[in-house]
Design a protein around this motif. Sequence first.
Motif, PDB file in Angstrom:
ATOM      1  N   MET A 159       0.822  -1.185   0.000  1.00  0.00           N
ATOM      2  CA  MET A 159       0.000   0.000   0.000  1.00  0.00           C
ATOM      3  C   MET A 159       0.875   1.261   0.000  1.00  0.00           C
ATOM      4  O   MET A 159       0.551   2.236  -0.677  1.00  0.00           O
ATOM      5  N   VAL A 160       1.963   1.224   0.760  1.00  0.00           N
ATOM      6  CA  VAL A 160       2.860   2.376   0.830  1.00  0.00           C
ATOM      7  C   VAL A 160       3.427   2.687  -0.550  1.00  0.00           C
ATOM      8  O   VAL A 160       3.482   3.839  -0.971  1.00  0.00           O
ATOM      9  N   ARG A 161       3.819   1.640  -1.267  1.00  0.00           N
ATOM     10  CA  ARG A 161       4.412   1.846  -2.600  1.00  0.00           C
ATOM     11  C   ARG A 161       3.386   2.466  -3.553  1.00  0.00           C
ATOM     12  O   ARG A 161       3.718   3.353  -4.327  1.00  0.00           O
ATOM     13  N   ASP A 162       2.148   1.994  -3.491  1.00  0.00           N
ATOM     14  CA  ASP A 162       1.098   2.531  -4.363  1.00  0.00           C
ATOM     15  C   ASP A 162       0.843   4.013  -4.083  1.00  0.00           C
ATOM     16  O   ASP A 162       0.704   4.818  -5.011  1.00  0.00           O
ATOM     17  N   ILE A 163       0.791   4.361  -2.809  1.00  0.00           N
ATOM     18  CA  ILE A 163       0.568   5.757  -2.439  1.00  0.00           C
ATOM     19  C   ILE A 163       1.762   6.601  -2.858  1.00  0.00           C
ATOM     20  O   ILE A 163       1.610   7.722  -3.357  1.00  0.00           O
ATOM     21  N   ALA A 164       2.975   6.066  -2.683  1.00  0.00           N
ATOM     22  CA  ALA A 164       4.180   6.784  -3.084  1.00  0.00           C
ATOM     23  C   ALA A 164       4.191   7.037  -4.587  1.00  0.00           C
ATOM     24  O   ALA A 164       4.580   8.115  -5.047  1.00  0.00           O
ATOM     25  N   GLU A 165       3.751   6.056  -5.371  1.00  0.00           N
ATOM     26  CA  GLU A 165       3.670   6.239  -6.820  1.00  0.00           C
ATOM     27  C   GLU A 165       2.656   7.330  -7.168  1.00  0.00           C
ATOM     28  O   GLU A 165       2.867   8.104  -8.099  1.00  0.00           O
ATOM     29  N   THR A 166       1.569   7.393  -6.412  1.00  0.00           N
ATOM     30  CA  THR A 166       0.581   8.442  -6.610  1.00  0.00           C
ATOM     31  C   THR A 166       1.191   9.810  -6.315  1.00  0.00           C
ATOM     32  O   THR A 166       0.994  10.762  -7.073  1.00  0.00           O
ATOM     33  N   VAL A 167       1.942   9.895  -5.217  1.00  0.00           N
ATOM     34  CA  VAL A 167       2.604  11.147  -4.848  1.00  0.00           C
ATOM     35  C   VAL A 167       3.544  11.594  -5.960  1.00  0.00           C
ATOM     36  O   VAL A 167       3.535  12.760  -6.381  1.00  0.00           O
ATOM     37  N   VAL A 168       4.353  10.678  -6.461  1.00  0.00           N
ATOM     38  CA  VAL A 168       5.312  11.006  -7.520  1.00  0.00           C
ATOM     39  C   VAL A 168       4.576  11.458  -8.778  1.00  0.00           C
ATOM     40  O   VAL A 168       4.958  12.441  -9.414  1.00  0.00           O
ATOM     41  N   GLY A 169       3.509  10.753  -9.126  1.00  0.00           N
ATOM     42  CA  GLY A 169       2.744  11.122 -10.315  1.00  0.00           C
ATOM     43  C   GLY A 169       2.155  12.513 -10.226  1.00  0.00           C
ATOM     44  O   GLY A 169       2.241  13.309 -11.171  1.00  0.00           O
ATOM     45  N   ILE A 170       1.570  12.828  -9.087  1.00  0.00           N
ATOM     46  CA  ILE A 170       0.986  14.159  -8.899  1.00  0.00           C
ATOM     47  C   ILE A 170       2.076  15.218  -8.897  1.00  0.00           C
ATOM     48  O   ILE A 170       1.946  16.266  -9.529  1.00  0.00           O
ATOM     49  N   PHE A 171       3.165  14.947  -8.189  1.00  0.00           N
ATOM     50  CA  PHE A 171       4.257  15.910  -8.087  1.00  0.00           C
ATOM     51  C   PHE A 171       4.879  16.210  -9.447  1.00  0.00           C
ATOM     52  O   PHE A 171       5.159  17.359  -9.769  1.00  0.00           O
ATOM     53  N   GLU A 172       5.071  15.181 -10.257  1.00  0.00           N
ATOM     54  CA  GLU A 172       5.713  15.374 -11.555  1.00  0.00           C
ATOM     55  C   GLU A 172       4.818  16.093 -12.559  1.00  0.00           C
ATOM     56  O   GLU A 172       5.311  16.756 -13.461  1.00  0.00           O
ATOM     57  N   THR A 173       3.516  15.971 -12.428  1.00  0.00           N
ATOM     58  CA  THR A 173       2.608  16.582 -13.394  1.00  0.00           C
ATOM     59  C   THR A 173       2.074  17.938 -12.948  1.00  0.00           C
ATOM     60  O   THR A 173       1.477  18.651 -13.749  1.00  0.00           O
ATOM     61  N   SER A 174       2.294  18.289 -11.690  1.00  0.00           N
ATOM     62  CA  SER A 174       1.738  19.529 -11.159  1.00  0.00           C
ATOM     63  C   SER A 174       2.756  20.660 -11.191  1.00  0.00           C
ATOM     64  O   SER A 174       3.915  20.480 -10.836  1.00  0.00           O
ATOM     65  N   ASN A 175       2.291  21.811 -11.606  1.00  0.00           N
ATOM     66  CA  ASN A 175       3.114  23.016 -11.562  1.00  0.00           C
ATOM     67  C   ASN A 175       2.780  23.870 -10.343  1.00  0.00           C
ATOM     68  O   ASN A 175       3.508  24.797 -10.017  1.00  0.00           O
ATOM     69  N   ARG A 176       1.687  23.552  -9.686  1.00  0.00           N
ATOM     70  CA  ARG A 176       1.197  24.377  -8.593  1.00  0.00           C
ATOM     71  C   ARG A 176       1.622  23.885  -7.213  1.00  0.00           C
ATOM     72  O   ARG A 176       1.671  24.673  -6.274  1.00  0.00           O
ATOM     73  N   TYR A 177       1.889  22.587  -7.080  1.00  0.00           N
ATOM     74  CA  TYR A 177       2.119  22.015  -5.767  1.00  0.00           C
ATOM     75  C   TYR A 177       3.549  21.496  -5.619  1.00  0.00           C
ATOM     76  O   TYR A 177       4.083  20.855  -6.509  1.00  0.00           O
ATOM     77  N   GLY A 178       4.126  21.760  -4.458  1.00  0.00           N
ATOM     78  CA  GLY A 178       5.430  21.227  -4.127  1.00  0.00           C
ATOM     79  C   GLY A 178       5.297  19.822  -3.561  1.00  0.00           C
ATOM     80  O   GLY A 178       4.190  19.313  -3.340  1.00  0.00           O
ATOM     81  N   PHE A 179       6.413  19.214  -3.292  1.00  0.00           N
ATOM     82  CA  PHE A 179       6.429  17.839  -2.793  1.00  0.00           C
ATOM     83  C   PHE A 179       5.698  17.717  -1.453  1.00  0.00           C
ATOM     84  O   PHE A 179       4.883  16.819  -1.261  1.00  0.00           O
ATOM     85  N   GLU A 180       5.960  18.633  -0.542  1.00  0.00           N
ATOM     86  CA  GLU A 180       5.305  18.594   0.776  1.00  0.00           C
ATOM     87  C   GLU A 180       3.800  18.821   0.656  1.00  0.00           C
ATOM     88  O   GLU A 180       3.018  18.206   1.386  1.00  0.00           O
ATOM     89  N   ASP A 181       3.391  19.683  -0.260  1.00  0.00           N
ATOM     90  CA  ASP A 181       1.961  19.928  -0.481  1.00  0.00           C
ATOM     91  C   ASP A 181       1.262  18.664  -0.969  1.00  0.00           C
ATOM     92  O   ASP A 181       0.159  18.341  -0.522  1.00  0.00           O
ATOM     93  N   VAL A 182       1.913  17.958  -1.874  1.00  0.00           N
ATOM     94  CA  VAL A 182       1.340  16.720  -2.396  1.00  0.00           C
ATOM     95  C   VAL A 182       1.241  15.682  -1.282  1.00  0.00           C
ATOM     96  O   VAL A 182       0.235  14.975  -1.169  1.00  0.00           O
ATOM     97  N   LEU A 183       2.252  15.607  -0.435  1.00  0.00           N
ATOM     98  CA  LEU A 183       2.198  14.670   0.688  1.00  0.00           C
ATOM     99  C   LEU A 183       1.028  14.983   1.618  1.00  0.00           C
ATOM    100  O   LEU A 183       0.324  14.073   2.069  1.00  0.00           O
TER     101      LEU A 183
END
Length: 64
Positions: free
Chosen positions: A1-25
């Motif tokens: 489950m942790v890996r799946d959520i981490a992949e989601t975080v990476v996906g959102i972070f890489e595609t977003s121009n508005r949010y930083g890494f901590e914001d996505v977390l």
Amino acid sequence: MVRDIAETVVGIFETSNRYGFEDVLKMVKKHYHISANELKKVKKEAEILLTYDLLEPERHVDVC
């Protein structure tokens, strides 16, 4: 489950121009209702995934 959520975080972070890494977390923590300890694990796993993404092109370089 942790890996799946981490992949989601990476996906959102890489595609977003508005949010930083901590914001996505923070967003993912609220969405999945995970604890602070689980968030630390997700953050560590996401950082590992991001590092692999950055180093992937260099894996195929021959060093003579």
